[in-house]
Scaffold this motif. Structure first.
Motif, PDB file in Angstrom:
ATOM      1  N   MET A   1     103.150 -13.436 -27.944  1.00  0.00           N
ATOM      2  CA  MET A   1     104.400 -12.841 -27.453  1.00  0.00           C
ATOM      3  C   MET A   1     105.578 -13.749 -27.815  1.00  0.00           C
ATOM      4  SD  MET A   1     105.073 -11.524 -23.616  1.00  0.00           S
ATOM      5  CE  MET A   1     106.246 -10.235 -23.291  1.00  0.00           C
ATOM      6  N   ILE A   3     109.011 -15.723 -27.753  1.00  0.00           N
ATOM      7  CA  ILE A   3     109.737 -16.393 -26.661  1.00  0.00           C
ATOM      8  C   ILE A   3     110.969 -15.585 -26.247  1.00  0.00           C
ATOM      9  CG2 ILE A   3     111.077 -18.480 -26.107  1.00  0.00           C
ATOM     10  CD1 ILE A   3     108.003 -18.865 -26.202  1.00  0.00           C
ATOM     11  N   ILE A   6     110.434 -13.014 -23.659  1.00  0.00           N
ATOM     12  CA  ILE A   6     110.241 -13.485 -22.274  1.00  0.00           C
ATOM     13  C   ILE A   6     111.593 -13.790 -21.625  1.00  0.00           C
ATOM     14  CG2 ILE A   6     109.073 -15.197 -20.833  1.00  0.00           C
ATOM     15  CD1 ILE A   6     107.125 -15.643 -23.131  1.00  0.00           C
ATOM     16  N   ILE A   7     112.517 -14.320 -22.436  1.00  0.00           N
ATOM     17  CA  ILE A   7     113.811 -14.744 -21.875  1.00  0.00           C
ATOM     18  C   ILE A   7     114.681 -13.516 -21.633  1.00  0.00           C
ATOM     19  CG2 ILE A   7     115.833 -16.206 -22.227  1.00  0.00           C
ATOM     20  CD1 ILE A   7     114.050 -17.985 -24.002  1.00  0.00           C
ATOM     21  N   VAL A  13     112.599 -16.801 -13.130  1.00  0.00           N
ATOM     22  CA  VAL A  13     111.943 -17.313 -11.926  1.00  0.00           C
ATOM     23  C   VAL A  13     112.661 -18.518 -11.339  1.00  0.00           C
ATOM     24  CG1 VAL A  13     109.590 -16.476 -12.166  1.00  0.00           C
ATOM     25  CG2 VAL A  13     110.275 -18.524 -13.397  1.00  0.00           C
TER      26      VAL A  13
ATOM     27  N   LYS B   5     102.705 -15.967 -19.127  1.00  0.00           N
ATOM     28  CA  LYS B   5     103.431 -16.662 -20.197  1.00  0.00           C
ATOM     29  C   LYS B   5     104.799 -17.059 -19.675  1.00  0.00           C
ATOM     30  CE  LYS B   5     102.978 -16.485 -24.383  1.00  0.00           C
ATOM     31  NZ  LYS B   5     102.745 -17.648 -25.273  1.00  0.00           N
ATOM     32  N   GLY B   6     105.205 -18.245 -20.033  1.00  0.00           N
ATOM     33  CA  GLY B   6     106.503 -18.708 -19.556  1.00  0.00           C
ATOM     34  C   GLY B   6     107.405 -19.109 -20.697  1.00  0.00           C
ATOM     35  N   ALA B   7     108.663 -19.273 -20.372  1.00  0.00           N
ATOM     36  CA  ALA B   7     109.630 -19.763 -21.354  1.00  0.00           C
ATOM     37  C   ALA B   7     110.701 -20.536 -20.605  1.00  0.00           C
ATOM     38  CB  ALA B   7     110.253 -18.605 -22.112  1.00  0.00           C
ATOM     39  N   ILE B   8     111.182 -21.595 -21.224  1.00  0.00           N
ATOM     40  CA  ILE B   8     112.264 -22.349 -20.589  1.00  0.00           C
ATOM     41  C   ILE B   8     113.466 -22.408 -21.523  1.00  0.00           C
ATOM     42  CG2 ILE B   8     110.780 -23.748 -19.105  1.00  0.00           C
ATOM     43  CD1 ILE B   8     111.032 -26.018 -21.097  1.00  0.00           C
ATOM     44  N   HIS B  49     106.187 -24.571 -27.110  1.00  0.00           N
ATOM     45  CA  HIS B  49     106.625 -23.518 -26.211  1.00  0.00           C
ATOM     46  C   HIS B  49     105.518 -22.515 -25.870  1.00  0.00           C
ATOM     47  CE1 HIS B  49     110.849 -21.967 -25.026  1.00  0.00           C
ATOM     48  NE2 HIS B  49     110.019 -21.923 -24.030  1.00  0.00           N
ATOM     49  N   ASP B  50     104.562 -22.326 -26.774  1.00  0.00           N
ATOM     50  CA  ASP B  50     103.515 -21.318 -26.546  1.00  0.00           C
ATOM     51  C   ASP B  50     102.633 -21.661 -25.353  1.00  0.00           C
ATOM     52  OD1 ASP B  50     104.384 -19.844 -28.611  1.00  0.00           O
ATOM     53  OD2 ASP B  50     103.040 -20.742 -30.097  1.00  0.00           O
ATOM     54  N   GLY B  54     105.418 -21.244 -17.259  1.00  0.00           N
ATOM     55  CA  GLY B  54     106.512 -20.925 -16.340  1.00  0.00           C
ATOM     56  C   GLY B  54     106.263 -21.414 -14.923  1.00  0.00           C
TER      57      GLY B  54
END
Lengths: 258, 76
Positions: A1, A3, A6-7, A13, B5-8, B49-50, B54
């Protein structure tokens, strides 16, 4: 997926609280002040008491706290934050009043104000940042400096025979009848931050009961004053500060114990 | 089973490069870059990043609050 998928606003969160002003924090990289500021503001936001809270800024590194916190703030003379908080709370008993002080402010020049405000049992919250040093003025020895700890005014380490013993002011205040909730926390790891946030939340909640001072000590690093990198300072703090200033609740209200 | 899955997103101009977020991350996502931002600090960057889940650990220890975290559940 990807990035970028997701953003999106619906997946958000965690975001810095809106109660921070746009000004960048003036603290050194890695300083616990920024984290503690954020925890206080998050608690105020979550409790929905933004317009009912009055903060008292100290003298020290956090002297400009009113520039960063988008709430009503006052600035006290050095060490006199508990005296000012007493006045504010007595004039406006329905407001939430908190002081934010460092160890040079609360435990050195403001000892008299601190002890008497706690002994009188004023219904205020006191947040105490203890890094064992005068950070703002160049790392001089503070009352909370550990024995043997090197500072710019104790270059060979603190000798307790000449310079006196470190002051455990939090334990001292816990003995006074006017304090309702006394705890010691840290903000150097995610786990510690979560516990510290709960403690600050409790401290603000107890202010509603009008039972006395709720006091939260935050043991923090001062990497510039200690002459270390932030992560080394956090490690040094775990190895040296925590044995002397053990984390945990020192005085818990009787209601909770039962 | 659903996977998280997270992202910053790091505000690089406000990052002071203190590296406190690096040991806080259980997945070793964050690294410090060699370049500097407008204030001369080497800033943090989500290099791996993968692996991000999160978990917001990096964001809650960041003294300057520069990290924003997003999370999504992926059905596999």
């Amino acid at each position: 997926m990807d990035i970028n998928e997701i953003i999106k606003p619906e997946n958000l969160v965690y975001k810095k609280t809106k109660l921070f002003t746009e000004k960048p924090l003036s603290y050194c990289p890695g300083c616990g002040h920024g984290t503690t500021h954020r925890l206080i503001l998050e608690v105020i936001e979550e409790m929905g008491i933004v317009s009912d809270t009055i903060g008292i800024a100290p003298v020290g590194c956090a002297v400009l706290a009113y520039e960063f916190m988008d709430i009503d703030m006052q600035q006290a003379a050095h060490g006199r934050a508990p005296a000012l908080a007493t006045a504010v709370k007595r004039l406006m008993p329905n407001k939430f009043v908190f002081t934010y002080q460092g160890d040079g402010d609360l435990a050195a020049i403001g000892t008299a104000e601190t002890i008497h405000a706690c002994n009188r049992g004023e219904n205020i919250t006191m947040i105490f940042i203890n890094n064992g040093i005068y950070g703002m003025t160049g790392g001089q020895m503070a009352p909370t400096t550990l024995p043997g700890m090197k500072t710019s005014t104790s270059p060979f380490g603190r000798d307790v025979r000449i310079m006196g013993n470190p002051l455990k002011i939090t334990e001292l205040l816990a003995n006074l009848p006017g304090t309702y909730y006394v705890t010691r926390q840290a903000v150097h790891t995610p786990n510690a931050v979560r516990k510290a946030k709960k403690a600050i939340r409790n401290a603000f909640e107890y202010q509603k009961l009008n039972k006395g001072v709720s006091f939260v000590e935050v043991v923090s690093n001062c990497n510039s004053g200690w002459k270390m990198t932030p992560n080394d300072a956090n490690k040094w703090m775990e190895e040296n500060m925590f044995p002397f200033y053990p984390l945990g609740d020192i005085k818990v209200p009787q209601l909770e114990k039962a | 089973m659903a996977k998280v899955k997270g992202a910053i997103v790091i505000d690089v101009e406000r990052c002071k490069g203190c590296c406190v977020c690096i040991p806080a991350c259980p997945q070793d996502v964050i690294q410090i870059v060699k370049e500097v931002n407008g204030k001369g600090y080497q800033y943090a960057f989500p290099a791996n990043h993968d692996a991000c889940t999160g978990c917001i650990n990096c964001a809650i220890v960041c003294p300057d609050g520069v990290i924003t975290v997003y999370r999504v559940k992926v059905e596999s």
